[in-house]
Write a protein that holds these residues in place. Structure first.
Motif, PDB file in Angstrom:
ATOM      1  N   UNK A   1       0.809  -1.380   0.120  1.00 25.73           N
ATOM      2  CA  UNK A   1       0.008   0.056   0.022  1.00 25.73           C
ATOM      3  C   UNK A   1       0.952   1.307   0.076  1.00 25.73           C
ATOM      4  N   UNK A   2       2.217   1.054  -0.528  1.00 20.81           N
ATOM      5  CA  UNK A   2       2.853   2.276  -0.345  1.00 20.81           C
ATOM      6  C   UNK A   2       3.241   2.775  -1.983  1.00 20.81           C
ATOM      7  N   UNK A   3       3.020   4.062  -2.345  1.00 20.91           N
ATOM      8  CA  UNK A   3       3.013   4.518  -3.903  1.00 20.91           C
ATOM      9  C   UNK A   3       4.535   5.042  -4.086  1.00 20.91           C
ATOM     10  N   UNK A   4       5.382   4.298  -4.701  1.00 24.26           N
ATOM     11  CA  UNK A   4       6.697   4.867  -5.094  1.00 24.26           C
ATOM     12  C   UNK A   4       6.392   5.545  -6.670  1.00 24.26           C
ATOM     13  N   UNK A   5       6.606   6.805  -6.680  1.00 25.11           N
ATOM     14  CA  UNK A   5       6.595   7.509  -7.792  1.00 25.11           C
ATOM     15  C   UNK A   5       8.149   7.648  -8.346  1.00 25.11           C
ATOM     16  N   UNK A   6       8.495   6.676  -9.030  1.00 25.72           N
ATOM     17  CA  UNK A   6       9.908   6.656  -9.045  1.00 25.72           C
ATOM     18  C   UNK A   6      10.480   7.765 -10.261  1.00 25.72           C
ATOM     19  N   UNK A   7       9.613   8.223 -11.027  1.00 28.16           N
ATOM     20  CA  UNK A   7       9.894   9.140 -11.890  1.00 28.16           C
ATOM     21  C   UNK A   7      10.005  10.595 -11.389  1.00 28.16           C
ATOM     22  N   UNK A   8       9.662  10.843 -10.147  1.00 29.79           N
ATOM     23  CA  UNK A   8       9.782  12.076  -9.488  1.00 29.79           C
ATOM     24  C   UNK A   8      10.880  11.855  -8.376  1.00 29.79           C
ATOM     25  N   UNK A   9      11.580  11.271  -8.485  1.00 27.93           N
ATOM     26  CA  UNK A   9      12.694  10.943  -7.378  1.00 27.93           C
ATOM     27  C   UNK A   9      13.995  11.096  -8.088  1.00 27.93           C
TER      28      UNK A   9
END
Length: 216
Positions: A88-96
């Motif tokens: 249930x955790x959202x990693x927005x890899x494109x923002x990091x």
């Protein structure tokens, strides 16, 4: 009667496996429910204590630190994203795009512990960095996140603009290093039992129930 569980969660706010581990631990504790009386303390660990204030490009950093190729890094990011989604955790890899120094975040977390808001701030800092792509070394970001979890923003500003709690954070970091904690997350139960890594919820639950059975 509920079994007391003192949990020291040693981690860094820039560690993706720590975000995964915390969500897994939360799920395990929810499954255990009222059988345990839980106190959780977030302890500081810096993955990159020498990181300069401006941070570093994350691809460049991982190549220097681990010798990994961009392709290997992409595979690792996808695995982390999938594991995060599972809990249930959202990693927005494109923002990091960058990795930052986290010492001030740890100072603020120490203060939040005194204010009874440490867990809320920790979870909000994970979200700020991994989901929103914000800079967890920037004071204005830290003050904003503190306000979002109900902490006094001006008090947070005063902490950050001083050297307050620096000694306490350094002392805690050194304590866990001396006791063999060299990677995170490290989850220490009742100051005796160590669970390492961003384990699945079922692994945490099994380990916690075994510790509780021995404590009964």
């Amino acid at each position: 009667m509920a079994t007391p569980l003192k949990i020291d969660f040693v981690s860094d706010v820039s560690c993706p496996w720590c975000a995964i581990g915390l969500n897994s631990l939360n799920q395990a504790l929810a499954a255990i429910g009222d059988d345990a009386e839980v106190q959780i303390h977030f302890q500081p660990f810096e993955l990159n204590a020498a990181m300069p204030p401006e941070g570093q490009d994350i691809t460049e950093h991982l190549t220097e630190k681990y010798g990994s190729t961009p392709e290997q890094q992409q595979q690792a990011r996808e695995m982390i994203r999938a594991r995060g989604a599972d809990v249930g955790f959202d990693f927005a890899m494109d923002k990091r795009a960058r990795i930052y120094n986290t010492f001030d975040a740890h100072r603020l977390l120490h203060w939040a512990g005194l204010e009874g808001k440490q867990k809320a701030l920790k979870e909000a800092l994970f979200k700020a960095y991994f989901t929103q792509g914000l800079d967890p070394s920037a004071h204005e970001v830290l003050i904003y996140v503190a306000g979002e979890v109900g902490l006094d923003k001006e008090a947070a500003r005063k902490v950050l603009h001083s050297n307050e709690y620096a000694a306490e954070v350094r002392e805690a970091e050194e304590f866990f290093h001396r006791h063999g904690i060299n990677s995170v997350p490290a989850v220490i139960i009742n100051e005796r039992h160590l669970i390492s890594g961003g384990q699945p919820a079922a692994v945490f639950e099994k380990a916690l129930r075994e510790i509780m059975a021995k404590s009964a």
